[in-house]
Design a protein around this motif. Structure first.
Motif, mmCIF file in Angstrom:
data_model
loop_
_atom_site.group_PDB
_atom_site.id
_atom_site.type_symbol
_atom_site.label_atom_id
_atom_site.label_comp_id
_atom_site.label_asym_id
_atom_site.label_seq_id
_atom_site.Cartn_x
_atom_site.Cartn_y
_atom_site.Cartn_z
ATOM 1 N N UNK A 66 40.679 5.574 27.889
ATOM 2 C CA UNK A 66 41.888 5.468 27.068
ATOM 3 C C UNK A 66 41.806 6.447 25.902
ATOM 4 N N UNK A 67 42.868 7.171 25.675
ATOM 5 C CA UNK A 67 42.982 8.058 24.515
ATOM 6 C C UNK A 67 44.467 8.257 24.248
ATOM 7 N N UNK A 68 44.773 8.891 23.125
ATOM 8 C CA UNK A 68 46.183 9.182 22.830
ATOM 9 C C UNK A 68 46.799 10.013 23.956
ATOM 10 N N UNK A 69 46.027 10.968 24.474
ATOM 11 C CA UNK A 69 46.554 11.847 25.521
ATOM 12 C C UNK A 69 46.802 11.099 26.825
ATOM 13 N N UNK A 70 45.821 10.302 27.263
ATOM 14 C CA UNK A 70 45.987 9.618 28.552
ATOM 15 C C UNK A 70 47.093 8.575 28.475
ATOM 16 N N UNK A 71 47.282 7.968 27.308
ATOM 17 C CA UNK A 71 48.355 6.976 27.171
ATOM 18 C C UNK A 71 49.736 7.639 27.172
ATOM 19 N N UNK A 72 49.789 8.887 26.708
ATOM 20 C CA UNK A 72 51.057 9.612 26.730
ATOM 21 C C UNK A 72 51.392 10.117 28.138
ATOM 22 N N UNK A 73 50.360 10.332 28.957
ATOM 23 C CA UNK A 73 50.566 10.881 30.298
ATOM 24 C C UNK A 73 51.352 9.880 31.149
ATOM 25 N N UNK A 74 52.541 10.259 31.554
ATOM 26 C CA UNK A 74 53.369 9.401 32.395
ATOM 27 C C UNK A 74 54.206 8.380 31.632
ATOM 28 N N UNK A 75 54.087 8.348 30.304
ATOM 29 C CA UNK A 75 54.867 7.382 29.515
ATOM 30 C C UNK A 75 56.256 7.952 29.259
ATOM 31 N N UNK A 76 57.267 7.284 29.811
ATOM 32 C CA UNK A 76 58.640 7.794 29.681
ATOM 33 C C UNK A 76 59.425 6.881 28.741
ATOM 34 N N UNK A 77 59.225 7.062 27.449
ATOM 35 C CA UNK A 77 59.976 6.296 26.453
ATOM 36 C C UNK A 77 60.735 7.257 25.551
ATOM 37 N N UNK A 78 61.790 6.735 24.915
ATOM 38 C CA UNK A 78 62.630 7.567 24.037
ATOM 39 C C UNK A 78 62.065 7.629 22.618
ATOM 40 N N UNK A 79 61.635 6.470 22.100
ATOM 41 C CA UNK A 79 61.146 6.440 20.717
ATOM 42 C C UNK A 79 59.815 5.702 20.565
ATOM 43 N N UNK A 80 59.500 4.866 21.499
ATOM 44 C CA UNK A 80 58.269 4.095 21.413
ATOM 45 C C UNK A 80 57.043 4.969 21.669
ATOM 46 N N UNK A 81 56.054 4.887 20.773
ATOM 47 C CA UNK A 81 54.757 5.563 20.937
ATOM 48 C C UNK A 81 54.854 7.084 20.930
ATOM 49 N N UNK A 82 55.886 7.630 20.279
ATOM 50 C CA UNK A 82 55.921 9.082 20.121
ATOM 51 C C UNK A 82 54.806 9.515 19.160
ATOM 52 N N UNK A 83 54.424 8.587 18.276
ATOM 53 C CA UNK A 83 53.187 8.775 17.516
ATOM 54 C C UNK A 83 52.229 7.675 17.941
ATOM 55 N N UNK A 84 51.085 8.076 18.453
ATOM 56 C CA UNK A 84 50.086 7.145 18.974
ATOM 57 C C UNK A 84 48.765 7.409 18.255
ATOM 58 N N UNK A 85 48.135 6.349 17.783
ATOM 59 C CA UNK A 85 46.857 6.485 17.081
ATOM 60 C C UNK A 85 45.830 5.602 17.798
ATOM 61 N N UNK A 86 44.867 6.257 18.435
ATOM 62 C CA UNK A 86 43.841 5.530 19.192
ATOM 63 C C UNK A 86 42.502 5.610 18.460
#
Length: 330
Positions: A66-86
């Motif tokens: 798990x990392x900020x990058x892997x959590x962003x991979x494939x995540x299709x949201x409009x506003x949720x988790x556009x900033x992720x802090x792991x």
């Protein structure tokens, strides 16, 4: 504002084929050298990247960790988790999210940790958060709601967790008022909502979610085994934490947007569909009295509706509930 790295991940994810460095450079408004540097950082994170001259780049595989990058991979949201802090380790994700809120971080910012040293639930109760075994996450929200409506966000989050667990595992959990998710009468997830507000305006809400995912029975503290469980214990199967996080974030955005547009009614219906012991008799104790009552559902302000043996209805905001066989006190 979404980071360049996140935008790069989304661009690569949208296209299964190669994308040229020039195209990525133009779309991201950065140099081709900067694109190359981002690719090297992704490789350090465990991504396998194929670079072919005159074709460009493509991601062959993403890492399990798990990392900020892997959590962003494939995540299709409009506003949720556009900033992720792991973080690998924090005192609690709630503490970090409060700090980020005070720094002005935007609505939908997410804090995730592999381990919490001082995870907490309601009324400052400790929440056991072992490394890599569950989802320890807080979401920063800046809702345009009155402070009196804040309890609705806790109820909303409970429905999101219940729906995702059912979709992912096929098990139907129950929501024990106000904020516990149960499987087989045992707690496997909890929600903690903390708010900073003025009299007529919410400044921000930090909504914490803790889910026991891959704990074995021996990982659960002995004193809690009669009332706590995990997905692994209940299914005898390990679950992908990354996929579960993404499913929760996606479902949360969808449910939240509908709530803002249409109001609370569909949240109330969904919550009552999963509600623990709704329609059943329990014993209720307050400072004034103890009595038997049938649970009817919830109110828009988060109160629990109950009917006593004389048919009189009451709204409960704070009470000790004796849930009977298989349950435990609220």
């Amino acid at each position: 504002m979404e980071s360049t790295r996140n935008r790069l991940i989304h661009l690569l994810n949208e296209n299964e084929g190669y994308q040229s460095g020039q195209d990525l450079s133009e779309k991201l408004s950065i140099s081709r050298t900067a694109v190359w540097k981002h690719m090297k950082e992704l490789e350090k994170d465990g991504y396998q990247i194929e670079a072919v001259q005159r074709k460009g780049y493509r991601i062959v595989s993403s890492p399990d960790k798990i990392s900020e990058n892997t959590l962003q991979w494939g995540l299709k949201t409009e506003w949720m988790a556009k900033q992720m802090h792991h973080f690998e380790e924090v005192t609690s994700t709630q503490d970090v999210a409060h700090q980020l809120a005070k720094q002005g971080k935007p609505h939908g910012t997410v804090v995730i940790a592999d381990q919490q040293l001082k995870g907490k639930g309601r009324m400052e109760r400790p929440w056991d958060s072992p490394k890599g075994k569950g989802i320890w996450m807080s979401v920063l929200l800046r809702p345009k709601l009155l402070p009196i409506q804040a309890p609705q966000l806790t109820l909303l989050a409970a429905t999101v967790l219940a729906e995702v667990i059912e979709q992912q595992t096929g098990l139907k959990p129950q929501i024990k008022w106000p904020n516990d998710i149960l499987l087989e009468h045992k707690k496997m997830a909890g929600i903690l909502t903390e708010m900073q507000a003025e009299q007529d305006q919410i400044q921000y809400v930090v909504l914490g979610m803790g889910l026991n995912v891959n704990q074995k029975l021996e990982d659960i503290p002995e004193a809690l085994r009669h009332k706590a469980t995990s997905l692994l214990v209940e299914t005898d199967e390990e679950w992908g934490i990354q996929e579960m996080i993404q499913a929760i974030l996606t479902q949360f955005e969808k449910t939240y947007d509908r709530f803002i547009e249409e109001g609370f009614q569909h949240i109330k219906q969904t919550w009552e569909n999963y509600g623990y012991k709704i329609g059943e008799e329990v014993e209720i104790s307050t400072l004034r009295k103890s009595w038997k009552a049938t649970l009817l559902g919830i109110e828009p302000d988060g109160a629990l509706r109950a009917k006593d043996q004389d048919g009189k209805e009451e709204k409960l905001y704070s009470a000790e509930i004796h849930w009977g066989e298989g349950g435990y006190h609220a």
